[in-house]
Design a protein around this motif. Sequence first.
Motif, PDB file in Angstrom:
ATOM      1  N   GLU A 159       5.062 -46.236  25.165  1.00 23.90           N
ATOM      2  CA  GLU A 159       4.479 -46.937  26.320  1.00 23.90           C
ATOM      3  C   GLU A 159       3.985 -45.965  27.390  1.00 23.90           C
ATOM      4  N   TRP A 160       2.792 -46.225  27.896  1.00 22.48           N
ATOM      5  CA  TRP A 160       2.269 -45.508  29.062  1.00 22.48           C
ATOM      6  C   TRP A 160       2.799 -46.188  30.321  1.00 22.48           C
ATOM      7  N   GLN A 161       2.828 -47.518  30.300  1.00 24.98           N
ATOM      8  CA  GLN A 161       3.375 -48.338  31.381  1.00 24.98           C
ATOM      9  C   GLN A 161       4.168 -49.482  30.743  1.00 24.98           C
ATOM     10  N   SER A 162       5.165 -49.964  31.457  1.00 26.86           N
ATOM     11  CA  SER A 162       6.012 -51.038  30.934  1.00 26.86           C
ATOM     12  C   SER A 162       5.764 -52.341  31.674  1.00 26.86           C
ATOM     13  N   TRP A 163       5.941 -53.425  30.942  1.00 28.23           N
ATOM     14  CA  TRP A 163       5.864 -54.766  31.510  1.00 28.23           C
ATOM     15  C   TRP A 163       7.275 -55.271  31.711  1.00 28.23           C
ATOM     16  N   PRO A 164       7.588 -55.979  32.770  1.00 28.97           N
ATOM     17  CA  PRO A 164       6.669 -56.436  33.822  1.00 28.97           C
ATOM     18  C   PRO A 164       6.452 -55.372  34.893  1.00 28.97           C
ATOM     19  N   GLY A 165       5.427 -55.548  35.640  1.00 33.49           N
ATOM     20  CA  GLY A 165       5.136 -54.690  36.776  1.00 33.49           C
ATOM     21  C   GLY A 165       4.260 -53.487  36.499  1.00 33.49           C
ATOM     22  N   TRP A 166       3.965 -53.219  35.228  1.00 36.75           N
ATOM     23  CA  TRP A 166       3.146 -52.062  34.856  1.00 36.75           C
ATOM     24  C   TRP A 166       3.688 -50.774  35.458  1.00 36.75           C
ATOM     25  N   VAL A 167       4.989 -50.585  35.275  1.00 39.79           N
ATOM     26  CA  VAL A 167       5.683 -49.405  35.784  1.00 39.79           C
ATOM     27  C   VAL A 167       5.358 -48.214  34.882  1.00 39.79           C
ATOM     28  N   PRO A 168       4.871 -47.103  35.452  1.00 38.17           N
ATOM     29  CA  PRO A 168       4.572 -45.923  34.631  1.00 38.17           C
ATOM     30  C   PRO A 168       5.821 -45.413  33.915  1.00 38.17           C
ATOM     31  N   ASN A 169       5.641 -44.945  32.696  1.00 41.23           N
ATOM     32  CA  ASN A 169       6.734 -44.379  31.907  1.00 41.23           C
ATOM     33  C   ASN A 169       6.895 -42.913  32.319  1.00 41.23           C
ATOM     34  N   PRO A 170       7.936 -42.566  33.072  1.00 40.77           N
ATOM     35  CA  PRO A 170       8.104 -41.185  33.531  1.00 40.77           C
ATOM     36  C   PRO A 170       8.444 -40.214  32.403  1.00 40.77           C
ATOM     37  N   HIS A 171       8.789 -40.732  31.237  1.00 38.26           N
ATOM     38  CA  HIS A 171       9.199 -39.904  30.102  1.00 38.26           C
ATOM     39  C   HIS A 171       8.121 -39.812  29.016  1.00 38.26           C
ATOM     40  N   PHE A 172       6.921 -40.294  29.327  1.00 33.17           N
ATOM     41  CA  PHE A 172       5.865 -40.358  28.323  1.00 33.17           C
ATOM     42  C   PHE A 172       5.629 -39.011  27.638  1.00 33.17           C
ATOM     43  N   LEU A 173       5.416 -37.960  28.398  1.00 34.98           N
ATOM     44  CA  LEU A 173       5.102 -36.653  27.809  1.00 34.98           C
ATOM     45  C   LEU A 173       6.273 -36.099  27.000  1.00 34.98           C
ATOM     46  N   VAL A 174       7.479 -36.311  27.469  1.00 34.80           N
ATOM     47  CA  VAL A 174       8.664 -35.847  26.736  1.00 34.80           C
ATOM     48  C   VAL A 174       8.798 -36.627  25.424  1.00 34.80           C
ATOM     49  N   GLN A 175       8.637 -37.938  25.477  1.00 35.92           N
ATOM     50  CA  GLN A 175       8.732 -38.755  24.274  1.00 35.92           C
ATOM     51  C   GLN A 175       7.656 -38.370  23.260  1.00 35.92           C
ATOM     52  N   LEU A 176       6.459 -38.101  23.750  1.00 39.41           N
ATOM     53  CA  LEU A 176       5.371 -37.681  22.876  1.00 39.41           C
ATOM     54  C   LEU A 176       5.690 -36.337  22.226  1.00 39.41           C
ATOM     55  N   ALA A 177       6.190 -35.398  23.018  1.00 39.58           N
ATOM     56  CA  ALA A 177       6.536 -34.073  22.488  1.00 39.58           C
ATOM     57  C   ALA A 177       7.632 -34.169  21.434  1.00 39.58           C
ATOM     58  N   GLN A 178       8.595 -35.056  21.638  1.00 36.64           N
ATOM     59  CA  GLN A 178       9.688 -35.217  20.673  1.00 36.64           C
ATOM     60  C   GLN A 178       9.228 -35.864  19.370  1.00 36.64           C
TER      61      GLN A 178
END
Length: 151
Positions: A65-84
């Motif tokens: 996820e780039w953003q989560s529902w509800p609220g379209w909250v940005p995923n602060p761990h996106f880059l770490v999750q992608l790297a893993q």
Amino acid sequence: MGRITELLDAAHSRSQTHAWSFAGALLPHEAHELLQRAPGARLIDVRSRAELELNGGIPAALHIEWQSWPGWVPNPHFLVQLAQATDPESLLMFICRNGARSHRAAAACTEAGRNHCYNVLEGFEGDLNKATGHRNELNGWKRRDLPWAQT
């Protein structure tokens, strides 16, 4: 020149035309073809879990996820999750509903030092048809009859 090179050259050209920071921009059928032809290529679906459940997903895609529902909250761990989840040298193709969030994800990954980041134009559901108020009518992964499944 091989087919992979042709596809990537077209994507690079689109990116250069628009001065986008990431490596290139692919049409959905080009991204699908690259998944079949390019070893190690990964399709990253950045839509929310709710979108996947409501609208379906792409079987070959990795979901982060780039953003989560509800609220379209940005995923602060996106880059770490992608790297893993991916090899640092993998060709990464990002897709979302219509290409906007995946554009931002490809740019962020490029800024973070990844070299082979591509946005999938049109996204999963495509552009909004202003005449009907619906998606999935003009373009996009689903409209082009590429593989997907209801989750």
